[in-house]
Design a protein around this motif. Structure first.
Motif, PDB file in Angstrom:
ATOM      1  N   ASP A  13      -8.255   1.725  -3.011  1.00  0.00           N
ATOM      2  CA  ASP A  13      -7.733   2.159  -1.583  1.00  0.00           C
ATOM      3  C   ASP A  13      -6.366   2.011  -1.269  1.00  0.00           C
ATOM      4  O   ASP A  13      -5.652   2.541  -0.456  1.00  0.00           O
ATOM      5  CB  ASP A  13      -8.714   1.136  -0.611  1.00  0.00           C
ATOM      6  N   SER A  14      -5.884   0.822  -2.152  1.00  0.00           N
ATOM      7  CA  SER A  14      -4.324   0.552  -2.093  1.00  0.00           C
ATOM      8  C   SER A  14      -3.697   1.757  -2.687  1.00  0.00           C
ATOM      9  O   SER A  14      -2.482   2.215  -2.118  1.00  0.00           O
ATOM     10  CB  SER A  14      -4.039  -0.691  -2.992  1.00  0.00           C
ATOM     11  N   LEU A  15      -4.028   2.179  -3.848  1.00  0.00           N
ATOM     12  CA  LEU A  15      -3.136   3.493  -4.447  1.00  0.00           C
ATOM     13  C   LEU A  15      -3.371   4.333  -3.537  1.00  0.00           C
ATOM     14  O   LEU A  15      -2.240   5.156  -3.352  1.00  0.00           O
ATOM     15  CB  LEU A  15      -3.969   3.769  -6.040  1.00  0.00           C
ATOM     16  N   ARG A  16      -4.347   4.501  -2.850  1.00  0.00           N
ATOM     17  CA  ARG A  16      -4.436   5.979  -1.912  1.00  0.00           C
ATOM     18  C   ARG A  16      -3.555   5.563  -0.670  1.00  0.00           C
ATOM     19  O   ARG A  16      -2.825   6.665  -0.524  1.00  0.00           O
ATOM     20  CB  ARG A  16      -5.997   5.758  -1.287  1.00  0.00           C
ATOM     21  N   ASP A  17      -3.407   4.579  -0.106  1.00  0.00           N
ATOM     22  CA  ASP A  17      -2.436   4.260   0.888  1.00  0.00           C
ATOM     23  C   ASP A  17      -1.056   4.222   0.465  1.00  0.00           C
ATOM     24  O   ASP A  17      -0.273   4.738   1.131  1.00  0.00           O
ATOM     25  CB  ASP A  17      -2.793   2.922   1.434  1.00  0.00           C
ATOM     26  N   LEU A  18      -0.726   3.776  -0.900  1.00  0.00           N
ATOM     27  CA  LEU A  18       0.629   3.693  -1.303  1.00  0.00           C
ATOM     28  C   LEU A  18       1.292   4.872  -1.660  1.00  0.00           C
ATOM     29  O   LEU A  18       2.153   5.200  -1.444  1.00  0.00           O
ATOM     30  CB  LEU A  18       0.955   2.473  -2.445  1.00  0.00           C
ATOM     31  N   ALA A  68       2.526  10.123  -9.014  1.00  0.00           N
ATOM     32  CA  ALA A  68       3.437  10.272  -7.736  1.00  0.00           C
ATOM     33  C   ALA A  68       4.397  11.105  -7.922  1.00  0.00           C
ATOM     34  O   ALA A  68       5.272  11.629  -6.860  1.00  0.00           O
ATOM     35  CB  ALA A  68       3.486   8.940  -7.323  1.00  0.00           C
ATOM     36  N   LEU A  69       5.499  10.602  -8.904  1.00  0.00           N
ATOM     37  CA  LEU A  69       6.603  11.459  -9.167  1.00  0.00           C
ATOM     38  C   LEU A  69       6.711  12.777  -9.545  1.00  0.00           C
ATOM     39  O   LEU A  69       7.574  13.275  -9.369  1.00  0.00           O
ATOM     40  CB  LEU A  69       7.364  10.335 -10.002  1.00  0.00           C
ATOM     41  N   ALA A  70       5.457  13.243  -9.991  1.00  0.00           N
ATOM     42  CA  ALA A  70       5.297  14.387 -10.387  1.00  0.00           C
ATOM     43  C   ALA A  70       5.394  15.543  -9.424  1.00  0.00           C
ATOM     44  O   ALA A  70       5.427  16.641  -9.353  1.00  0.00           O
ATOM     45  CB  ALA A  70       4.181  14.936 -11.336  1.00  0.00           C
ATOM     46  N   ASP A  71       4.774  15.210  -8.047  1.00  0.00           N
ATOM     47  CA  ASP A  71       4.576  16.047  -7.140  1.00  0.00           C
ATOM     48  C   ASP A  71       5.826  15.644  -5.934  1.00  0.00           C
ATOM     49  O   ASP A  71       5.781  14.450  -5.508  1.00  0.00           O
ATOM     50  CB  ASP A  71       3.245  15.401  -6.310  1.00  0.00           C
ATOM     51  N   ALA A  72       6.790  16.636  -6.001  1.00  0.00           N
ATOM     52  CA  ALA A  72       8.074  16.308  -5.134  1.00  0.00           C
ATOM     53  C   ALA A  72       7.688  15.818  -3.732  1.00  0.00           C
ATOM     54  O   ALA A  72       8.444  15.066  -3.352  1.00  0.00           O
ATOM     55  CB  ALA A  72       8.670  17.642  -5.116  1.00  0.00           C
ATOM     56  N   ALA A  73       6.766  16.483  -3.070  1.00  0.00           N
ATOM     57  CA  ALA A  73       6.426  16.192  -1.663  1.00  0.00           C
ATOM     58  C   ALA A  73       5.818  14.949  -1.553  1.00  0.00           C
ATOM     59  O   ALA A  73       6.458  13.903  -0.519  1.00  0.00           O
ATOM     60  CB  ALA A  73       5.557  17.057  -1.027  1.00  0.00           C
ATOM     61  N   LYS A  74       5.013  14.289  -2.437  1.00  0.00           N
ATOM     62  CA  LYS A  74       4.388  12.959  -2.490  1.00  0.00           C
ATOM     63  C   LYS A  74       5.606  11.881  -2.797  1.00  0.00           C
ATOM     64  O   LYS A  74       5.823  10.988  -2.180  1.00  0.00           O
ATOM     65  CB  LYS A  74       3.218  13.065  -3.568  1.00  0.00           C
ATOM     66  N   ARG A  75       6.297  12.294  -3.678  1.00  0.00           N
ATOM     67  CA  ARG A  75       7.562  11.321  -4.296  1.00  0.00           C
ATOM     68  C   ARG A  75       8.305  11.100  -3.098  1.00  0.00           C
ATOM     69  O   ARG A  75       8.730  10.004  -2.855  1.00  0.00           O
ATOM     70  CB  ARG A  75       8.355  12.074  -5.302  1.00  0.00           C
ATOM     71  N   ASP A  76       8.690  12.070  -2.289  1.00  0.00           N
ATOM     72  CA  ASP A  76       9.614  11.851  -1.180  1.00  0.00           C
ATOM     73  C   ASP A  76       8.947  11.141  -0.146  1.00  0.00           C
ATOM     74  O   ASP A  76       9.800  10.311   0.605  1.00  0.00           O
ATOM     75  CB  ASP A  76      10.005  13.530  -0.472  1.00  0.00           C
ATOM     76  N   ARG A  78       4.802  -2.750   1.745  1.00  0.00           N
ATOM     77  CA  ARG A  78       3.425  -2.325   1.772  1.00  0.00           C
ATOM     78  C   ARG A  78       2.561  -2.820   0.444  1.00  0.00           C
ATOM     79  O   ARG A  78       1.267  -3.071   0.509  1.00  0.00           O
ATOM     80  CB  ARG A  78       3.233  -0.704   1.673  1.00  0.00           C
ATOM     81  N   ALA A  79       3.118  -2.626  -0.711  1.00  0.00           N
ATOM     82  CA  ALA A  79       2.404  -3.167  -2.075  1.00  0.00           C
ATOM     83  C   ALA A  79       1.881  -4.544  -2.051  1.00  0.00           C
ATOM     84  O   ALA A  79       0.751  -4.949  -2.313  1.00  0.00           O
ATOM     85  CB  ALA A  79       3.243  -2.789  -3.104  1.00  0.00           C
ATOM     86  N   PHE A  80       2.859  -5.503  -1.419  1.00  0.00           N
ATOM     87  CA  PHE A  80       2.535  -6.857  -1.369  1.00  0.00           C
ATOM     88  C   PHE A  80       2.075  -7.445  -0.257  1.00  0.00           C
ATOM     89  O   PHE A  80       1.838  -8.832  -0.137  1.00  0.00           O
ATOM     90  CB  PHE A  80       3.977  -7.513  -1.877  1.00  0.00           C
ATOM     91  N   ARG A  81       1.736  -6.496   0.900  1.00  0.00           N
ATOM     92  CA  ARG A  81       0.982  -6.855   1.919  1.00  0.00           C
ATOM     93  C   ARG A  81       1.862  -8.017   2.679  1.00  0.00           C
ATOM     94  O   ARG A  81       1.420  -8.894   3.320  1.00  0.00           O
ATOM     95  CB  ARG A  81      -0.564  -7.470   1.892  1.00  0.00           C
ATOM     96  N   MET A  99       5.605  -3.142  -9.493  1.00  0.00           N
ATOM     97  CA  MET A  99       4.882  -3.701  -8.601  1.00  0.00           C
ATOM     98  C   MET A  99       3.291  -3.661  -8.634  1.00  0.00           C
ATOM     99  O   MET A  99       2.588  -4.629  -8.137  1.00  0.00           O
ATOM    100  CB  MET A  99       5.590  -3.091  -7.199  1.00  0.00           C
ATOM    101  N   LEU A 100       2.966  -2.657  -9.139  1.00  0.00           N
ATOM    102  CA  LEU A 100       1.619  -2.461  -9.310  1.00  0.00           C
ATOM    103  C   LEU A 100       1.012  -3.296 -10.353  1.00  0.00           C
ATOM    104  O   LEU A 100      -0.112  -3.376 -10.257  1.00  0.00           O
ATOM    105  CB  LEU A 100       1.308  -0.873  -9.605  1.00  0.00           C
ATOM    106  N   GLN A 101       1.477  -4.092 -10.935  1.00  0.00           N
ATOM    107  CA  GLN A 101       1.243  -5.055 -12.017  1.00  0.00           C
ATOM    108  C   GLN A 101       1.474  -6.525 -11.618  1.00  0.00           C
ATOM    109  O   GLN A 101       1.225  -7.263 -12.206  1.00  0.00           O
ATOM    110  CB  GLN A 101       1.703  -4.763 -13.265  1.00  0.00           C
TER     111      GLN A 101
END
Length: 213
Positions: free
Chosen positions: A68-73, A121-129, A155-158, A193-195
């Motif tokens: 869920d966190s990856l989905r939101d981030l 995330a970085l491979a998709d320009a819209a998502k990356r932006d 957002r990642a560290f809440r 941050m994800l680790q």
């Protein structure tokens, strides 16, 4: 300029530094995070995340919470945590800290999940932006990079990042400048941050109440 291989190795070294600290904190009582070889004194990877003592009883994110966190981030809908992370022990709860000692499997799984998620995330320009939140004017655009570190970290560290954390993660901009690619540093920050313990573990803050355990 960094080659793709040297950039990957540099980022991996930073990430492994934070994971090493996490293992030490869980298995030995209290771990001190250090910069990886070649990064001493740069601030990159240096004490990323807080020292964690075993008696803090912090709880690791469950598979569902991680996904869920990856989905939101990152707008990542792959829900791939079960592929790499150790199974959640249910007896009956899936976030019992006594069953969640850090292991090599956790370190390696978290690294693979973070690397894959950052790459998608970085491979998709819209998502990356959307993730970065601003358009860099150059590889070394410090204002945009600092804004990304603060917003993504929040957002990642809440919780908001401390000034020290902003400086530490912001040091990854040096990778962008060296590679002449703004998103090289973004990739490094997302992976780190994800680790980080502050992402992987839920830390409950508050004041003790007299007479209550």
């Amino acid at each position: 300029m960094l080659t793709a291989r040297s950039t990957s190795l540099s980022i991996s070294a930073v990430i492994l530094a934070s994971c090493t600290g996490l293992i030490g904190s869980q298995q030995e009582g209290k771990g001190k995070l250090r910069s990886p070889p070649g990064f001493e004194g740069t601030g990159v990877g240096e004490a990323i995340g807080a020292d964690l003592a075993a008696d803090l009883k912090v709880r690791r994110l469950s598979h569902s919470e991680y996904d869920d966190s990856l989905r939101d981030l990152l707008a990542d809908e792959t829900r791939s945590s079960r592929t790499f992370l150790p199974e959640d022990v249910r007896n009956p709860f899936d976030n019992d800290y006594t069953t969640q000692l850090a292991s090599q499997a956790l370190v390696e799984g978290a690294e693979m999940l973070a690397s894959d998620a950052a790459a998608r995330a970085l491979a998709d320009a819209a998502k990356r932006d959307r993730v970065v939140g601003c358009k860099p004017s150059a590889a070394g655009d410090k204002a945009c990079f600092d804004s990304f570190v603060a917003s993504f970290g929040r957002r990642a560290f809440r919780r908001p990042l401390s000034d020290e954390e902003k400086t530490r993660f912001g040091a990854a901009l040096a990778l962008s400048v060296e590679d002449n690619n703004f998103y090289t540093g973004v990739d490094a920050v997302i992976r780190a941050m994800l680790q980080d313990p502050s992402f992987l573990y839920r830390i409950e803050l508050g004041e003790p109440v007299a007479g209550q355990a």
